[in-house]
Design an enzyme around this catalytic site. Structure first.
Site, mmCIF file in Angstrom:
data_model
loop_
_atom_site.group_PDB
_atom_site.id
_atom_site.type_symbol
_atom_site.label_atom_id
_atom_site.label_comp_id
_atom_site.label_asym_id
_atom_site.label_seq_id
_atom_site.Cartn_x
_atom_site.Cartn_y
_atom_site.Cartn_z
ATOM 1 N N LYS A 159 1.013 -1.176 0.140
ATOM 2 C CA LYS A 159 -0.068 -0.079 0.017
ATOM 3 C C LYS A 159 0.887 1.170 -0.014
ATOM 4 C CE LYS A 159 -4.096 0.548 2.068
ATOM 5 N NZ LYS A 159 -5.090 0.228 1.240
HETATM 6 N N1 PMP Z 1 -7.270 -3.108 -3.247
HETATM 7 C C1 PMP Z 1 -6.618 -1.870 -3.206
HETATM 8 C C2 PMP Z 1 -5.992 -1.297 -4.318
HETATM 9 C C3 PMP Z 1 -6.935 -1.388 -2.029
HETATM 10 O O1 PMP Z 1 -6.593 -0.063 -1.701
HETATM 11 C C4 PMP Z 1 -7.596 -2.035 -1.104
HETATM 12 C C5 PMP Z 1 -8.025 -1.269 0.255
HETATM 13 N N2 PMP Z 1 -7.009 -1.333 1.163
HETATM 14 C C6 PMP Z 1 -8.070 -3.409 -1.104
HETATM 15 C C7 PMP Z 1 -7.677 -3.814 -2.394
HETATM 16 C C8 PMP Z 1 -8.692 -4.251 -0.158
HETATM 17 O O2 PMP Z 1 -7.904 -4.441 0.667
HETATM 18 P P1 PMP Z 1 -8.289 -4.461 2.387
HETATM 19 O O3 PMP Z 1 -9.384 -5.778 2.400
HETATM 20 O O4 PMP Z 1 -7.123 -5.211 2.970
HETATM 21 O O5 PMP Z 1 -8.794 -3.323 2.741
#
Ligand code: PMP
Length: 308
Positions: A159
């Protein structure tokens, strides 16, 4: 209610919102390598308590992301969990809330291209964020003309703030064209994910979702939804997905911390299934909301309780 919380957490301590400043000249380069997490806390069904959803997993991913961008943080997952609880308590939060920790370069930006001189700094903020689960919220999507970033370009597995430029371009395009959100294809032309959420489809009672090599974030909600679907007796397949499979799917939805579960009822003007939220999507969102509110003991180990 105050427009901002009383406290932020910065580099190991709680600081008053007003005191959490940086110098103007720190703008720009410090954010290129910055990594973050998006985490949600939900009030309990009686409104008294607060549960953070899969907090250790988010903090582990934050550590992984910061190591990848060569800004490793020294705090353990347990410490980061403790800091989050301290912050939520300091702000006396009892409502559905979004938690945003950011690790950024806090050192001398003149040395930004020297990986040995990077110094990690970190802060964490909270803001109210009501759930849209079980409110009938649905969205219409378009396949973006922008291609999803890939592992050898800007790894979507972590991220990194910079990664989000890619999804922002896609979402701006979708919104200007009258859609609610974008879905992105990988450089190989396969379905990847939405700018801030993973994508799932249901076909013939099987849940199908792009695999972790399809240019996606290794999402914590995706993992939870896969677990729930299997526990409901469904087959789950992680594989590459063609764009036209979405058009023919019975149901399509997004999953993620911010997206929670978001039903996609139309893709590129093709109605998905009945053109309304599907039955399985509804079942999963109901189940997830019950878990978030602390009403489902089977998945209680996904919650960190803030007040007891
Ligand atoms: N893909 C992206 C690009 C994201 O930013 C997120 C949000 N964090 C997700 C998928 C979903 O991930 P998570 O379930 O861990 O929040």
């Amino acid at each position: 209610m105050a427009a901002h919380p009383d406290y932020l957490w910065r580099n190991g301590e709680l600081v008053k919102w007003e005191d959490a400043t940086i110098h103007l000249t720190d703008l720009a380069w410090g954010a290129v390598g910055a990594v973050f997490e998006g985490i949600r806390a939900y009030s309990t069904a009686d409104g008294q308590g607060l549960n953070v959803f899969r907090l250790p997993e988010h903090m582990q991913r934050l550590r992984d992301s910061s190591r990848m961008v060569r800004l490793p943080i020294s705090y353990s997952v347990d410490e980061l969990v403790g800091f989050t609880i301290d912050l939520l308590r300091a702000n006396d939060i009892h409502q559905d809330t979004y938690i945003f920790p950011l690790v950024h370069s806090g050192g001398d930006m003149a040395k930004r291209n020297d990986p040995t001189s990077l110094v990690a700094a970190m802060y964490m903020r909270t803001n109210p964020s009501a759930t849209h689960l079980c409110t009938g919220f649905t969205q219409r999507a378009r396949i973006s003309s922008w291609t999803r970033i890939s592992d050898n370009v800007m790894p979507p597995r972590i991220k990194n703030i910079s990664n989000y430029r890619n999804g922002q371009l896609a979402n701006y395009e979708a919104k200007l064209d009258g859609y609610d959100c974008a879905l992105m294809l990988s450089p190989q032309g396969k379905v990847s994910e939405a700018p801030g959420a993973c994508l799932m489809m249901i076909r013939n009672n099987t849940l199908i979702t792009p695999d972790v090599s399809s240019g996606i974030l290794e999402s914590i909600t995706r993992n939870a939804v896969i677990t729930l679907a299997r526990d409901l007796g469904m087959d789950v397949v992680e594989r590459t997905v063609d764009r036209t499979e979405l058009y023919l799917a019975d149901e399509v939805f997004l999953s993620g911390t911010a997206a929670e579960i978001t039903s996609i009822v139309e893709v590129d003007h093709y109605a998905i299934g009945t053109g309304q939220m599907g039955e399985i999507t509804r079942k999963l969102e109901t189940m997830l909301l019950g878990i978030f509110r602390g009403e489902n003991p089977t998945y209680a180990n996904w919650l960190t309780s803030v007040y007891n």
